[in-house]
Design an enzyme around this catalytic site. Structure first.
Site, mmCIF file in Angstrom:
data_model
loop_
_atom_site.group_PDB
_atom_site.id
_atom_site.type_symbol
_atom_site.label_atom_id
_atom_site.label_comp_id
_atom_site.label_asym_id
_atom_site.label_seq_id
_atom_site.Cartn_x
_atom_site.Cartn_y
_atom_site.Cartn_z
ATOM 1 N N HIS A 218 0.826 -0.900 0.119
ATOM 2 C CA HIS A 218 0.020 0.017 -0.076
ATOM 3 C C HIS A 218 0.760 1.341 0.199
ATOM 4 O O HIS A 218 1.103 2.074 1.032
ATOM 5 C CB HIS A 218 -0.966 0.080 1.233
ATOM 6 C CG HIS A 218 -2.158 -1.099 1.080
ATOM 7 N ND1 HIS A 218 -2.160 -2.214 1.878
ATOM 8 C CD2 HIS A 218 -3.227 -0.930 0.258
ATOM 9 C CE1 HIS A 218 -3.167 -2.813 1.343
ATOM 10 N NE2 HIS A 218 -3.707 -2.108 0.611
ATOM 11 N N ASN A 219 1.412 2.001 -1.073
ATOM 12 C CA ASN A 219 2.308 2.712 -1.311
ATOM 13 C C ASN A 219 1.763 3.431 -2.627
ATOM 14 O O ASN A 219 0.772 3.259 -3.079
ATOM 15 C CB ASN A 219 3.726 2.235 -1.213
ATOM 16 C CG ASN A 219 4.033 0.978 -2.437
ATOM 17 O OD1 ASN A 219 3.468 1.143 -3.635
ATOM 18 N ND2 ASN A 219 4.718 0.081 -2.092
ATOM 19 N N ALA A 220 2.634 4.569 -3.028
ATOM 20 C CA ALA A 220 2.328 5.416 -3.977
ATOM 21 C C ALA A 220 2.159 4.713 -5.321
ATOM 22 O O ALA A 220 1.548 4.930 -6.215
ATOM 23 C CB ALA A 220 3.382 6.471 -4.087
ATOM 24 N N ILE A 221 3.030 3.686 -5.616
ATOM 25 C CA ILE A 221 3.192 2.874 -6.736
ATOM 26 C C ILE A 221 1.854 1.980 -7.046
ATOM 27 O O ILE A 221 1.193 2.043 -7.972
ATOM 28 C CB ILE A 221 4.372 1.886 -6.893
ATOM 29 C CG1 ILE A 221 5.625 2.669 -6.517
ATOM 30 C CG2 ILE A 221 4.305 1.082 -8.205
ATOM 31 C CD1 ILE A 221 6.966 1.667 -6.541
ATOM 32 N N HIS A 222 1.050 1.502 -5.865
ATOM 33 C CA HIS A 222 0.040 0.948 -5.897
ATOM 34 C C HIS A 222 -0.896 1.925 -6.258
ATOM 35 O O HIS A 222 -1.891 1.523 -7.106
ATOM 36 C CB HIS A 222 -0.234 0.240 -4.536
ATOM 37 C CG HIS A 222 -1.801 -0.177 -4.442
ATOM 38 N ND1 HIS A 222 -2.323 -0.962 -5.287
ATOM 39 C CD2 HIS A 222 -2.786 0.452 -3.442
ATOM 40 C CE1 HIS A 222 -3.656 -1.113 -4.737
ATOM 41 N NE2 HIS A 222 -4.013 -0.656 -3.975
ATOM 42 N N HIS A 258 -7.273 6.712 -3.156
ATOM 43 C CA HIS A 258 -8.064 5.656 -2.188
ATOM 44 C C HIS A 258 -7.278 5.088 -1.162
ATOM 45 O O HIS A 258 -8.162 4.351 -0.364
ATOM 46 C CB HIS A 258 -8.474 4.805 -3.404
ATOM 47 C CG HIS A 258 -7.544 3.542 -3.540
ATOM 48 N ND1 HIS A 258 -6.305 3.825 -4.420
ATOM 49 C CD2 HIS A 258 -7.369 2.362 -3.276
ATOM 50 C CE1 HIS A 258 -5.489 2.675 -4.487
ATOM 51 N NE2 HIS A 258 -6.245 1.864 -3.780
ATOM 52 N N ASP A 368 -8.879 -1.674 -7.867
ATOM 53 C CA ASP A 368 -8.169 -1.663 -6.801
ATOM 54 C C ASP A 368 -7.719 -3.647 -6.250
ATOM 55 O O ASP A 368 -6.544 -3.322 -5.956
ATOM 56 C CB ASP A 368 -9.078 -1.527 -5.336
ATOM 57 C CG ASP A 368 -8.233 -1.460 -4.130
ATOM 58 O OD1 ASP A 368 -7.081 -1.127 -4.239
ATOM 59 O OD2 ASP A 368 -9.076 -1.571 -3.005
ATOM 60 N N GLN A 419 -3.024 -16.441 -2.698
ATOM 61 C CA GLN A 419 -3.581 -15.908 -4.012
ATOM 62 C C GLN A 419 -4.258 -16.829 -4.891
ATOM 63 O O GLN A 419 -5.576 -16.209 -5.326
ATOM 64 C CB GLN A 419 -2.299 -15.752 -5.094
ATOM 65 C CG GLN A 419 -1.336 -14.689 -4.752
ATOM 66 C CD GLN A 419 -2.069 -13.129 -4.489
ATOM 67 O OE1 GLN A 419 -2.709 -12.846 -5.462
ATOM 68 N NE2 GLN A 419 -1.928 -12.606 -3.513
#
EC number: 3.1.4.-
Length: 511
Positions: A218-222, A258, A368, A419
């Site tokens: 959950h960072n800026a790349i995501h 988000h 998302d 997964q």
């Protein structure tokens, strides 16, 4: 108070050497400015009185602040360090005033307190400023070669195989700023909504800053990846011909914000640790409410929509919150049931504003969690990142003697089984319904990739199981062979008369 050392000024008609302009940090506008529609640095250099430099020290240039040009300090300059907020030291006209003159009417104490509550990271930055601690966050500029590659990638931003990791490297860790600005500009929203460029740029920089770069997932790349996926969905024929400009800007901003200020742990962790956010939002959509309120705080702090009527601005904030709240995974079944009911009854009408908003919610939900629908190389990388974030939370829970969340224990779970379960019970039902709504090449591509990725994870699981089984059999075989050898040695020794017969049962016992 900012100190600017005035160097001897050369004659105004003398051009600045090109190798000085190409040097990183030479002038305030980076070589990537053309990527965002800003003036070319070499054009600015020809304007008289904009630069002052000395021939004695040609490798270092000190720009003068003229009130119109954004400049930066070179304190703490580290050439290759990548950071989440590279433009902190830019003296934006409004930001410059507020930092230097804290007594201005716009920078009131209550506003600063609200600002600090929104993000712990930005609270730390503010504290350093207030204590006079020199900033250790330099501004890094892009090489022209890399800028050209980033520009080429943005020309194919609607391609589902878009590699956000590569784009992040090409933009020197500024993928969220670069991508969001490009999309807003491509749609003509900057001009249409008369957005102030300084305010918009400052807003995007602060958004990127508020994502925690130490979060594996959950960072800026995501956030940039979700924004790119959202753009792909909004380009689908059914949406492209129906969405209004307001829908589009809300969709882009919601995707970019988000997960703003995500702490790297899930909602149950915040609840069972009695975190203040859980109390504040009464254990309901805790993270999503915080992301929304953080985004609203940045909009108000930068006054990005201050030129709009108050009612319109408030309505945009509410609609933004409605989109972000839809990403709460705990409410997945509620949204999916409503979506399925609309599709069964065939009563979706995209000329209806509420229906368009609902479809935007579903599109953001798909964006998302679209990682399983990406090509294997990208999907596998995202899977490893999100699982590592899960395991880090599990490690914290073990350390503090808390009940470990399901799937968060690295000792009993693997990336593959997590997964496969996620695809089976969460992703496949959602994207199956999305395909019913928009049965296009993109939808079929996503389902195809998800099927291949699920099969790949199953194959890896089987390989790992086979390796483990072979290792166990090999270990057992080694024990058996060792026992047989011991028996043979013992019998041989007894026959030679060199060992007591009491050693024979011991060898037999080992076998």
């Amino acid at each position: 108070m900012e100190v600017c050392y005035q160097l001897p000024v050369l004659p105004l008609d003398r051009p600045v050497p090109k190798h000085v302009l190409s040097r990183r940090g030479a002038i305030s506008f980076s070589s990537s400015s053309s990527l965002f529609g800003a003036p070319d640095p070499r054009q600015l250099s020809q304007m008289k009185a904009f630069l002052a430099f000395t021939c004695a020290n040609i490798d270092s240039v000190c720009p003068k602040y003229t009130g119109d040009v954004r400049v930066r300090s070179q304190v703490g300059f580290e050439p290759e360090r990548r950071i989440s907020h590279p433009y902190l030291n830019i003296d934006f006209r409004t930001l410059h005033t507020r930092l230097d003159y804290g007594s201005t009417s716009e920078s009131t104490a209550p506003e600063r307190r609200v600002h600090r509550l929104l993000s712990f990271q930005r609270y730390l930055h503010s504290s350093r400023l207030l204590r006079g601690v020199p900033q250790q966050i330099p501004l890094h500029l892009l090489d022209e070669d890399y800028t050209g590659q980033a520009r080429c990638m943005l020309e194919k931003v609607g391609n589902w195989n878009f590699d956000i990791f590569l784009f992040d490297r090409l933009t020197n860790g500024n993928s969220l700023i670069s991508l969001t600005f490009h999309l807003l500009n491509q749609y003509g929203l900057v001009e249409l909504f008369q957005l102030d460029m300084v305010k918009l740029w400052r807003f995007l920089v602060m958004v990127q800053e508020d994502y925690h770069s130490d979060n594996p997932y959950h960072n800026a790349i995501h956030a940039a990846d979700v924004t790119q996926a959202m753009y792909c969905y909004m380009q689908e024929p059914m949406l492209a011909k129906s969405l209004t400009s307001c829908d589009i800007i809300l969709g882009i901003l919601a995707a970019a914000t988000h997960d703003l200020d995500h702490p790297g742990v899930n909602q149950p962790f915040l609840i069972k640790t009695d975190h203040y956010l859980a109390t504040l939002y009464r254990n309901t959509s805790v993270l999503e409410n915080h992301h929304w309120k953080s985004a609203v705080g940045l909009l108000r702090e930068t006054r990005l929509f201050s030129h709009l009527p108050a009612e319109d601005s408030l309505n945009m904030e509410r609609e933004l919150g409605s989109l972000i709240l839809a990403t709460d995974i705990s409410r997945q079944n509620d949204y999916l049931s409503r979506f399925r009911r609309h599709l069964d009854q065939e009563n979706l009408c995209l000329s209806n504003a509420s229906h368009r908003h609902f479809i935007l919610q579903m599109a953001l939900k798909c964006a998302d969690i679209c990682n399983p629908c990406r090509p294997w190389e990208l999907s596998k990388r995202w899977s490893e990142k999100v699982t590592e974030e899960f395991f880090q939370q599990g490690d914290i829970e073990k350390k503090h003697k808390l009940e470990v969340s399901p799937l968060y224990d690295r000792e009993i779970n693997t990336v593959g089984n997590i997964q496969i379960g996620f695809m089976t019970y969460v992703a496949e039902p959602l994207f199956a319904e999305w395909t019913r709504f928009s049965d296009t090449r993109l939808s079929q591509t996503m389902l195809g990739y998800m099927g291949l990725n699920k099969a790949s994870w199953s194959g890896l699981q089987q390989e790992q199981a086979s390796v483990s089984k072979e290792a166990e059999l090999g270990s057992a075989g080694a024990d058996t062979d060792g026992g047989a050898a011991a028996r043979r040695d013992s019998v041989g020794a007894t026959a030679a008369g060199g060992t007591s017969s009491k050693e024979i049962p011991q060898g037999s016992k080992e076998s």
